[in-house]
Design a protein around this motif. Sequence first.
Motif, PDB file in Angstrom:
ATOM      1  N   SER A  55       0.854  -1.082  -0.062  1.00 56.63           N
ATOM      2  CA  SER A  55      -0.020  -0.026  -0.023  1.00 56.63           C
ATOM      3  C   SER A  55       1.082   1.421   0.079  1.00 56.63           C
ATOM      4  CB  SER A  55      -1.063  -0.010   1.284  1.00 56.63           C
ATOM      5  OG  SER A  55      -1.910  -1.083   1.188  1.00 56.63           O
ATOM      6  N   PHE A  56       2.057   1.099   0.095  1.00 63.70           N
ATOM      7  CA  PHE A  56       3.191   2.389   0.241  1.00 63.70           C
ATOM      8  C   PHE A  56       3.845   2.687  -1.011  1.00 63.70           C
ATOM      9  CE2 PHE A  56       2.485   1.394   4.660  1.00 63.70           C
ATOM     10  CZ  PHE A  56       2.536   2.537   5.386  1.00 63.70           C
ATOM     11  N   PRO A  57       4.105   3.769  -1.300  1.00 67.27           N
ATOM     12  CA  PRO A  57       4.859   4.174  -2.412  1.00 67.27           C
ATOM     13  C   PRO A  57       6.099   3.458  -2.424  1.00 67.27           C
ATOM     14  CG  PRO A  57       4.893   6.129  -0.989  1.00 67.27           C
ATOM     15  CD  PRO A  57       3.901   4.974  -0.295  1.00 67.27           C
ATOM     16  N   PRO A  58       6.758   3.287  -3.732  1.00 61.03           N
ATOM     17  CA  PRO A  58       8.197   2.532  -4.000  1.00 61.03           C
ATOM     18  C   PRO A  58       9.017   3.459  -3.212  1.00 61.03           C
ATOM     19  CG  PRO A  58       7.001   2.782  -5.986  1.00 61.03           C
ATOM     20  CD  PRO A  58       6.028   3.606  -4.971  1.00 61.03           C
ATOM     21  N   ASP A  59      10.253   2.850  -2.719  1.00 62.26           N
ATOM     22  CA  ASP A  59      11.199   3.255  -1.953  1.00 62.26           C
ATOM     23  C   ASP A  59      10.984   3.428  -0.559  1.00 62.26           C
ATOM     24  OD1 ASP A  59      13.121   3.285  -4.012  1.00 62.26           O
ATOM     25  OD2 ASP A  59      12.447   5.314  -4.999  1.00 62.26           O
ATOM     26  N   THR A  60       9.692   3.204  -0.104  1.00 59.73           N
ATOM     27  CA  THR A  60       9.541   3.377   1.463  1.00 59.73           C
ATOM     28  C   THR A  60      10.492   2.514   2.121  1.00 59.73           C
ATOM     29  OG1 THR A  60       6.866   3.892   1.009  1.00 59.73           O
ATOM     30  CG2 THR A  60       7.763   2.747   3.118  1.00 59.73           C
ATOM     31  N   VAL A  61      10.723   2.823   3.238  1.00 57.86           N
ATOM     32  CA  VAL A  61      11.774   2.155   4.334  1.00 57.86           C
ATOM     33  C   VAL A  61      10.970   1.555   5.322  1.00 57.86           C
ATOM     34  CG1 VAL A  61      13.635   2.235   5.700  1.00 57.86           C
ATOM     35  CG2 VAL A  61      13.604   3.263   3.573  1.00 57.86           C
ATOM     36  N   PHE A  62      10.688   0.284   5.541  1.00 60.91           N
ATOM     37  CA  PHE A  62       9.997  -0.505   6.538  1.00 60.91           C
ATOM     38  C   PHE A  62      10.948  -0.760   7.854  1.00 60.91           C
ATOM     39  CE2 PHE A  62       7.426  -0.712   2.807  1.00 60.91           C
ATOM     40  CZ  PHE A  62       6.004  -0.712   3.370  1.00 60.91           C
ATOM     41  N   LEU A  63      10.725  -0.370   8.989  1.00 60.58           N
ATOM     42  CA  LEU A  63      11.476  -0.488  10.015  1.00 60.58           C
ATOM     43  C   LEU A  63      10.519  -1.586  10.833  1.00 60.58           C
ATOM     44  CD1 LEU A  63      13.787  -0.189  11.876  1.00 60.58           C
ATOM     45  CD2 LEU A  63      12.863   1.979  12.812  1.00 60.58           C
ATOM     46  N   ALA A  64      10.858  -2.837  10.871  1.00 55.36           N
ATOM     47  CA  ALA A  64       9.899  -4.038  11.582  1.00 55.36           C
ATOM     48  C   ALA A  64      11.030  -4.215  12.712  1.00 55.36           C
ATOM     49  CB  ALA A  64       9.841  -5.056  10.693  1.00 55.36           C
ATOM     50  N   VAL A  65      10.550  -3.931  14.061  1.00 52.34           N
ATOM     51  CA  VAL A  65      11.237  -4.244  15.206  1.00 52.34           C
ATOM     52  C   VAL A  65      10.320  -5.009  16.123  1.00 52.34           C
ATOM     53  CG1 VAL A  65      12.444  -3.408  17.113  1.00 52.34           C
ATOM     54  CG2 VAL A  65      12.859  -2.168  14.820  1.00 52.34           C
ATOM     55  N   VAL A  66      10.402  -6.346  16.021  1.00 49.11           N
ATOM     56  CA  VAL A  66       9.646  -7.199  16.945  1.00 49.11           C
ATOM     57  C   VAL A  66      10.803  -8.364  17.490  1.00 49.11           C
ATOM     58  CG1 VAL A  66       7.867  -8.946  17.476  1.00 49.11           C
ATOM     59  CG2 VAL A  66       7.524  -7.200  15.833  1.00 49.11           C
ATOM     60  N   ASP A  67      11.659  -7.870  18.562  1.00 47.71           N
ATOM     61  CA  ASP A  67      12.761  -8.474  18.694  1.00 47.71           C
ATOM     62  C   ASP A  67      13.016  -9.109  19.904  1.00 47.71           C
ATOM     63  OD1 ASP A  67      15.372  -8.812  18.068  1.00 47.71           O
ATOM     64  OD2 ASP A  67      16.305  -6.795  18.398  1.00 47.71           O
ATOM     65  N   PRO A  68      12.442 -10.266  20.330  1.00 43.22           N
ATOM     66  CA  PRO A  68      12.730 -11.008  21.482  1.00 43.22           C
ATOM     67  C   PRO A  68      14.023 -11.242  21.834  1.00 43.22           C
ATOM     68  CG  PRO A  68      11.627 -12.430  19.917  1.00 43.22           C
ATOM     69  CD  PRO A  68      11.518 -11.112  19.412  1.00 43.22           C
ATOM     70  N   GLY A  69      15.001 -11.559  20.769  1.00 42.47           N
ATOM     71  CA  GLY A  69      16.366 -11.875  20.744  1.00 42.47           C
ATOM     72  C   GLY A  69      17.378 -10.552  20.985  1.00 42.47           C
ATOM     73  N   VAL A  70      16.663  -9.486  21.331  1.00 42.45           N
ATOM     74  CA  VAL A  70      17.377  -8.288  21.488  1.00 42.45           C
ATOM     75  C   VAL A  70      18.643  -8.523  22.277  1.00 42.45           C
ATOM     76  CG1 VAL A  70      16.376  -7.467  23.348  1.00 42.45           C
ATOM     77  CG2 VAL A  70      17.434  -5.726  21.957  1.00 42.45           C
ATOM     78  N   GLY A  71      19.845  -8.120  21.883  1.00 39.15           N
ATOM     79  CA  GLY A  71      21.039  -8.124  22.549  1.00 39.15           C
ATOM     80  C   GLY A  71      22.013  -9.496  22.284  1.00 39.15           C
ATOM     81  N   SER A  72      21.146 -10.529  21.843  1.00 37.61           N
ATOM     82  CA  SER A  72      21.855 -11.701  21.517  1.00 37.61           C
ATOM     83  C   SER A  72      22.605 -11.642  20.446  1.00 37.61           C
ATOM     84  CB  SER A  72      20.826 -12.585  21.172  1.00 37.61           C
ATOM     85  OG  SER A  72      19.885 -12.513  20.253  1.00 37.61           O
ATOM     86  N   ALA A  73      22.949 -13.045  19.912  1.00 34.97           N
ATOM     87  CA  ALA A  73      23.988 -12.908  18.580  1.00 34.97           C
ATOM     88  C   ALA A  73      23.004 -13.052  17.411  1.00 34.97           C
ATOM     89  CB  ALA A  73      24.727 -14.350  18.725  1.00 34.97           C
ATOM     90  N   ARG A  74      21.798 -12.757  17.369  1.00 36.24           N
ATOM     91  CA  ARG A  74      21.100 -12.519  16.031  1.00 36.24           C
ATOM     92  C   ARG A  74      21.552 -11.466  15.469  1.00 36.24           C
ATOM     93  NH1 ARG A  74      20.255  -8.379  17.075  1.00 36.24           N
ATOM     94  NH2 ARG A  74      18.483  -7.275  17.933  1.00 36.24           N
ATOM     95  N   ARG A  75      21.501 -11.701  14.121  1.00 39.75           N
ATOM     96  CA  ARG A  75      21.937 -10.346  13.154  1.00 39.75           C
ATOM     97  C   ARG A  75      20.695  -9.174  13.249  1.00 39.75           C
ATOM     98  NH1 ARG A  75      23.709 -13.753   7.866  1.00 39.75           N
ATOM     99  NH2 ARG A  75      21.521 -14.310   8.022  1.00 39.75           N
ATOM    100  N   GLY A  76      21.281  -8.192  12.761  1.00 36.90           N
ATOM    101  CA  GLY A  76      20.496  -7.378  12.050  1.00 36.90           C
ATOM    102  C   GLY A  76      20.448  -7.238  10.461  1.00 36.90           C
ATOM    103  N   ILE A  77      19.339  -6.913   9.929  1.00 33.66           N
ATOM    104  CA  ILE A  77      19.920  -7.036   8.435  1.00 33.66           C
ATOM    105  C   ILE A  77      18.953  -5.737   7.750  1.00 33.66           C
ATOM    106  CG2 ILE A  77      20.011  -9.596   8.196  1.00 33.66           C
ATOM    107  CD1 ILE A  77      16.921  -9.859   7.571  1.00 33.66           C
ATOM    108  N   ALA A  78      19.207  -5.461   6.529  1.00 34.86           N
ATOM    109  CA  ALA A  78      18.628  -4.738   5.667  1.00 34.86           C
ATOM    110  C   ALA A  78      18.616  -5.378   4.369  1.00 34.86           C
ATOM    111  CB  ALA A  78      19.224  -3.308   5.638  1.00 34.86           C
ATOM    112  N   ALA A  79      17.270  -5.099   3.777  1.00 38.40           N
ATOM    113  CA  ALA A  79      17.092  -5.651   2.414  1.00 38.40           C
ATOM    114  C   ALA A  79      16.278  -4.635   1.424  1.00 38.40           C
ATOM    115  CB  ALA A  79      16.229  -6.708   2.793  1.00 38.40           C
ATOM    116  N   GLU A  80      16.404  -5.363  -0.029  1.00 34.95           N
ATOM    117  CA  GLU A  80      15.787  -4.476  -1.089  1.00 34.95           C
ATOM    118  C   GLU A  80      14.894  -5.657  -1.645  1.00 34.95           C
ATOM    119  OE1 GLU A  80      16.841  -1.880  -4.927  1.00 34.95           O
ATOM    120  OE2 GLU A  80      18.224  -2.127  -3.391  1.00 34.95           O
ATOM    121  N   ALA A  81      13.595  -5.265  -1.619  1.00 33.09           N
ATOM    122  CA  ALA A  81      12.644  -6.233  -2.289  1.00 33.09           C
ATOM    123  C   ALA A  81      11.456  -5.533  -2.934  1.00 33.09           C
ATOM    124  CB  ALA A  81      12.247  -7.299  -1.140  1.00 33.09           C
ATOM    125  N   GLY A  82      11.341  -5.807  -4.129  1.00 28.56           N
ATOM    126  CA  GLY A  82       9.848  -5.395  -4.790  1.00 28.56           C
ATOM    127  C   GLY A  82      10.150  -3.830  -4.930  1.00 28.56           C
ATOM    128  N   GLY A  83      10.973  -2.992  -4.749  1.00 29.46           N
ATOM    129  CA  GLY A  83      11.145  -1.631  -4.856  1.00 29.46           C
ATOM    130  C   GLY A  83      10.822  -0.984  -3.648  1.00 29.46           C
TER     131      GLY A  83
END
Length: 269
Positions: A55-83
Amino acid sequence: IAFITDFGTRDHYAGAMKGVALGICPEAVLVDVTHDLPPHDVLAGALELAACYRSFPPDTVFLAVVDPGVGSARRGIAAEAGGYRFVAPDNGVLTLVFRETPPRLVVELTERRYERPTVSRTFEGRDRFAPAAAWLAGGTEVAALGRPVTTWETLRVPEPVVSEDHVTGAVLRVDRFGNLVSNIDRQTVDRCAGRGRVEITAGTYPVTGLVATYAEAAPGSVCALFGSTDRLEIAINSGNAAERLGLGRGATITVSWHSPPVDSRLSAP
């Protein structure tokens, strides 16, 4: 920048992330998709993100933070998909987006210059993810944020099971109106059209029928319809289906087809 979190609005958490983002990219438009996800519910985050991102215009950045593993060894990632661009912990919250739109590029957030000088191990949303999203909104390329990765965490999201005379699915989420949103999509049901009279069951409760809108059902009656995400929902006109039926995520939804009986008088002798 579109925000999806389980932070709620009572505390300062969502506001702090916005402040950090504006400090890096003052011209950014900040949109709250929701901050009311159930705490630590990564699947709920994945579902809400998949339901809204187109529903958003192209190039929107989505910041999705649901993070029960905060502070652990899990990675943070960024991605480009579908514009679009996405910033999130690598815990499966992007599963459904990636299933619909395979990513062109995914990187691990390793470049320290795109995060705050000091990163709290209990609030990476503010110190790592919000800065990354703001740099992207300001024109930084996804590739600049870190090294490319070719694997990432995914969630096991139940799929409907199709047999000869029925489809068995499950409730994936309950919205604030108490509608039970299932994993049975319109396409699956349409492929089975013409097999006979349709019957729908939610748990052990028979549903009166398939309608096009909530208002087509009598007030207070249980009905089924395809909602805005084209998934089968069990609802009550002006009521709460989850409370009335005592059902929630994981409850079984069944769509069955019953052929009309053959009139023996029309059979050959």
